[in-house]
Design an enzyme around this catalytic site. Sequence first.
Site, mmCIF file in Angstrom:
data_model
loop_
_atom_site.group_PDB
_atom_site.id
_atom_site.type_symbol
_atom_site.label_atom_id
_atom_site.label_comp_id
_atom_site.label_asym_id
_atom_site.label_seq_id
_atom_site.Cartn_x
_atom_site.Cartn_y
_atom_site.Cartn_z
ATOM 1 N N LYS A 22 121.012 50.270 46.690
ATOM 2 C CA LYS A 22 122.237 50.979 47.088
ATOM 3 C C LYS A 22 121.967 52.469 47.301
ATOM 4 O O LYS A 22 122.341 53.036 48.326
ATOM 5 C CB LYS A 22 123.300 50.799 45.988
ATOM 6 C CG LYS A 22 124.480 51.735 46.117
ATOM 7 C CD LYS A 22 125.511 51.505 45.031
ATOM 8 C CE LYS A 22 125.273 52.226 43.728
ATOM 9 N NZ LYS A 22 125.608 53.658 43.689
ATOM 10 N N ASN A 23 121.308 53.093 46.296
ATOM 11 C CA ASN A 23 121.186 54.551 46.347
ATOM 12 C C ASN A 23 120.142 55.040 47.341
ATOM 13 O O ASN A 23 119.961 56.246 47.526
ATOM 14 C CB ASN A 23 120.919 55.108 44.941
ATOM 15 C CG ASN A 23 122.161 54.982 44.068
ATOM 16 O OD1 ASN A 23 123.251 54.703 44.573
ATOM 17 N ND2 ASN A 23 122.007 55.178 42.773
ATOM 18 N N CYS A 117 135.826 61.809 38.673
ATOM 19 C CA CYS A 117 134.984 60.619 38.643
ATOM 20 C C CYS A 117 134.918 60.142 37.203
ATOM 21 O O CYS A 117 134.896 60.947 36.274
ATOM 22 C CB CYS A 117 133.598 61.014 39.151
ATOM 23 S SG CYS A 117 132.353 59.780 38.905
ATOM 24 N N ARG A 122 131.275 65.925 37.855
ATOM 25 C CA ARG A 122 130.405 65.758 39.030
ATOM 26 C C ARG A 122 130.757 66.676 40.201
ATOM 27 O O ARG A 122 131.228 66.228 41.248
ATOM 28 C CB ARG A 122 130.402 64.296 39.476
ATOM 29 C CG ARG A 122 129.799 63.389 38.445
ATOM 30 C CD ARG A 122 129.736 61.965 38.914
ATOM 31 N NE ARG A 122 128.595 61.696 39.759
ATOM 32 C CZ ARG A 122 128.398 60.536 40.361
ATOM 33 N NH1 ARG A 122 129.265 59.570 40.229
ATOM 34 N NH2 ARG A 122 127.336 60.347 41.107
ATOM 35 N N ASP A 306 121.313 55.552 34.918
ATOM 36 C CA ASP A 306 121.945 54.334 35.442
ATOM 37 C C ASP A 306 121.595 53.079 34.630
ATOM 38 O O ASP A 306 122.100 52.000 34.928
ATOM 39 C CB ASP A 306 121.559 54.117 36.922
ATOM 40 C CG ASP A 306 122.220 55.147 37.827
ATOM 41 O OD1 ASP A 306 123.169 55.810 37.370
ATOM 42 O OD2 ASP A 306 121.781 55.297 38.980
ATOM 43 N N ARG A 399 130.640 47.362 43.692
ATOM 44 C CA ARG A 399 130.150 48.554 44.391
ATOM 45 C C ARG A 399 128.629 48.602 44.364
ATOM 46 O O ARG A 399 128.018 49.226 45.236
ATOM 47 C CB ARG A 399 130.697 49.826 43.722
ATOM 48 C CG ARG A 399 132.196 49.975 43.846
ATOM 49 C CD ARG A 399 132.647 51.278 43.273
ATOM 50 N NE ARG A 399 131.785 52.357 43.757
ATOM 51 C CZ ARG A 399 131.604 53.507 43.158
ATOM 52 N NH1 ARG A 399 132.226 53.753 42.038
ATOM 53 N NH2 ARG A 399 130.818 54.417 43.664
#
Length: 420
Positions: A22-23, A117, A122, A306, A399
């Site tokens: 994803k990132n 968030c 952030r 993460d 997500r």
Amino acid sequence: MDKLIIEGGHSLSGYLKASGAKNSALPILASSLLLEGKLTLSNIPHLKDVTTMIEVLGSMGAHIILDEDMNLEIDTSNLQNQIARYELVKTMRASVLVLGPLLTKFGKAEVALPGGCAIGSRPVNLHLECMKKLGAEVITEGGYIKAKAEKGLKGAEILFETISVTGTENAIMAAVLAEGETLIKNAAREPEVSDLIDCLVSMGADINGKGTKEIIIKGVKELKPTSHQVMPDRIETATYLTAVAMTGGEVTIKNSMPKTLESVLSKLTEAGAEIKLEKDAIHLKMDKDLKPVDISTAPYPLFPTDMQAQFISLNTIANGKSSVVETIFENRFMHVQELIRMGGEISLSGNTAIINGKTNSLHSAPVMATDLRASASLVLAGLVAKGETKIDRIYHIDRGYERIEEKLNALGANIERVNA
Ligand code: EPU
């Protein structure tokens, strides 16, 4: 709203293929704004955040063709506007990644400010400072970042006081078409930054220092069409390995990049797992008592934030005391209250969670997902809890994890998605 119902107590075994990262997919999709013609991408993960980035680009007039295997062709040659609207940005902060490419290619950009968030405040100040350093005029007005550089951007020295992953990516993308040389100091070294650099270089960008703290970019006049395969998702891989370390069993994850996961693999080994590596596969076997492990998150190559939530889940069922320190985001402990509801003994003090782990301590409870990785930690807890765990608000998990229940069920889990 979809929920997951997990019957705990099944050990996991078998084979999985890691999805695309994803990132990495998000900045690479944004980089399509830089070139004349088509960017062809493969190994794009089927995730809500990726769809949102595609919508952001589509809303500006990008032409996108996506086939059923998530191979994607994207052409931004006939862009109609350079605006990332609030309705889309508010659902995904990474939309700010279009700022650098739009500004350097079109000389203007309007990007909604992302707002609050779940994992902390952030801010985007570092992104804005970079663009200013490269010569852009930047104001924030009416909830939007409004930036312009009518005569184009100019290379400069950019020092990140705090290491920022998307900040580094935005700076690199802005610099590739700027006039002259840019030196980025204290750059993020995450593998996803390197994947973006590989894609940009194959478009014709001149970038040196990949994977180091100093990146040197010599601006070029234009970039050309290319194709790129997105790297495997190291956080998805690490999450499933942690699941197997918790449930016991034996798994091989194919299409993974073991060298991007050294810090996590060494913690899983410390927790008692037996790990064997192949070139692009990771094999994990767990048939021992789980040992608690102390963690402190930090930028790559150290332990990733993460994976912090998933390791708190692991520690709740490992006999003994452990501490987990979160140094990247100030509020990334939303999963702790939910894990306590499932029987976890965890106390929080500032940025540190102290866990008093006990084998078989978790039991089922209705819980709520609050952000992506917090949700993953609840799924892992559900896999080992006594009884049936119901996880609400699982849109967060969609997500970032492709077909999570299908993948875990293929290993022997019993997870059902219900709409209620
Ligand atoms: N920061 C600032 N100002 C800025 C930007 C960042 O103060 O302008 C601070 C942040 O508040 C944080 C620190 O710098 O304290 C590092 O944040 P960073 O900018 O690196 O985070 P990010 O780029 O917004 C990416 C990932 C996150 C991951 C972090 C850290 C993407 C799309 N997102 O976020 O992924 O946690 O790096 O590794 O790449 C996830 O996938 O669940 C996720 C949240």
